[in-house]
Design an enzyme around this catalytic site. Sequence first.
Site, mmCIF file in Angstrom:
data_model
loop_
_atom_site.group_PDB
_atom_site.id
_atom_site.type_symbol
_atom_site.label_atom_id
_atom_site.label_comp_id
_atom_site.label_asym_id
_atom_site.label_seq_id
_atom_site.Cartn_x
_atom_site.Cartn_y
_atom_site.Cartn_z
ATOM 1 C CE LYS A 79 -3.897 1.982 2.640
ATOM 2 N NZ LYS A 79 -4.823 1.774 3.779
ATOM 3 C CB SER A 154 -8.073 3.699 2.800
ATOM 4 O OG SER A 154 -7.260 3.038 3.742
ATOM 5 C CB SER A 178 -8.495 0.682 5.580
ATOM 6 O OG SER A 178 -9.191 1.877 5.399
HETATM 7 N N1 GLN Z 1 -13.476 3.994 6.174
HETATM 8 C C1 GLN Z 1 -12.815 4.419 7.359
HETATM 9 C C2 GLN Z 1 -12.429 5.869 7.257
HETATM 10 O O1 GLN Z 1 -12.725 6.458 6.284
HETATM 11 C C3 GLN Z 1 -11.641 3.534 7.643
HETATM 12 C C4 GLN Z 1 -10.397 3.925 6.991
HETATM 13 C C5 GLN Z 1 -9.216 3.074 7.394
HETATM 14 O O2 GLN Z 1 -9.352 2.030 8.030
HETATM 15 N N2 GLN Z 1 -8.034 3.563 7.063
HETATM 16 O O3 GLN Z 1 -11.859 6.415 8.132
#
Ligand code: GLN
Length: 485
Positions: A79, A154, A178
């Site tokens: 990532k 994400s 995410s």
């Molecule tokens: N969807 C969540 C957010 O927008 C989780 C994001 C994540 O785990 N990095 O914060």
Amino acid sequence: MQIEQLSVAELVEHIGKGDLSAAQCTEHFLGQIRDKNDDNGAFLAQCDQEAADAAKQIDASIAAGKSLGPLAGLPVAVKDGICTAGVTTTAGSKMLSKFVPPYDATIVSRLKDAGAIVIGKTNMDEFAMGSSNENSAFHPAKNPWNHDHVPGGSSGGSATAVAARMAPVAIGSDTGGSIRQPASFCGITGLKPTYGRVSRYGLIAFASSLDQIGPMTRSAEDCALVMQTLAGHDKKDSTSAPVDVADYMAALNKPLAGLKIGICKQHFEEGLGDEVRAKVNEAIDVLKSLGASTAEIELPYTQYGIAAYYVIAPCEASSNLSRFDGVRYTNRAAAEGLEEMYSKTRAEFFGEEVKKRILLGTHALSSGYYDAYYLKASKVRRMIKNDYDKAFESVDLILGPTVPTTAFKFNQHAADPLAMYLADVYTVAANLSGVPALSIPCGFDSAGLPIGLQLQARRFDEATLLQTAHQYQTQTDWHQRSPQS
Ligand code: GLN
């Protein structure tokens, strides 16, 4: 041999035996990226030269009969919020579009020491804020099962990369879901380890009390193999725990007899899609047929998880992201003085969602509001953790859906961003309480989109998650299905 369909163990075995060279294997996956990336956008960068050089070294070690690391020759996608020495690391943001870290994140060094080869950096929502990849400053990754749908976020690029067979393994990070939510949307296996299990040194921080790095793979067995290399104490990360690492591979084949699985009432209430509910219930039957027993449990405070998460995460983000000011790391906007340089840089290079969260977080932490927001959210967080502690007195695992729905369409939530936040309802509690959680595919909806099942375990009990997921995957083939695109 269909290289992109081989498991991690098979790839490593073929390479070790010499019937597939590391160079061939690497070139094969780089070719997959070249062929598919224009269509699905999973990668932000491809490491052609670095990967070819690393593969050559592995092949030379094999030829010289040297002993090999456990992942020798395995291509891995990382990532883009995780630092890779000499390779641009953007965190999906224009702010860092030219940032080339001088060092590797600990997990990248560990992977390289084990013989793995980094083939590219995967797309993500900017600074890991989002659930759809629509917040990537560059272009969104697309769901390989249907390009009109999001891959989740994400770590959406990582999930797309694995599902579309562009990499056998991808590394993601999970602050509120995410790893698990994109794994669910793309039909792959994704593990968020216990807070403190995997070093975060070199992860560009979003919310430090919640962030964890973890593996995204096709099967639980692949996940276990990679997790063995990722897990462990790191003195460079003060939140990493000095707890012994279990033998994950040895755990996989233990039978499930005697395992007690908690079914959380709150995970099956209103808001859960019918098709998701049906598939999760079928999965429960499969696990029962393997000897596990189930009991209904309650996590009453999880209903406040979203509210607490969307205070705590932006608060921590507002602090973590203050370092991006045009002085170091980042791009810099033209300006007259220092103050103007800070504000113009941040105005120009941060995207809308990131700015929104910085504003929310800064407000919630400001004097006069701290007690009402951050402190209160922290208290709710403790109550959620207490719920988990109580539940784990009587069960070994907690099972439920990963996400209430399957992958939504691009722009579906544009008019109602809160709806996107609410879809994190089942995932955020594991981050708030620190427990490990995993998503595995458990079926498809009538539109052909994958459905994910979430398992959560006691802190540091990744072994039981992987064991249960693996046993389930011996009875089902959802994890082996591949999308057309
Ligand atoms: N969807 C969540 C957010 O927008 C989780 C994001 C994540 O785990 N990095 O914060």
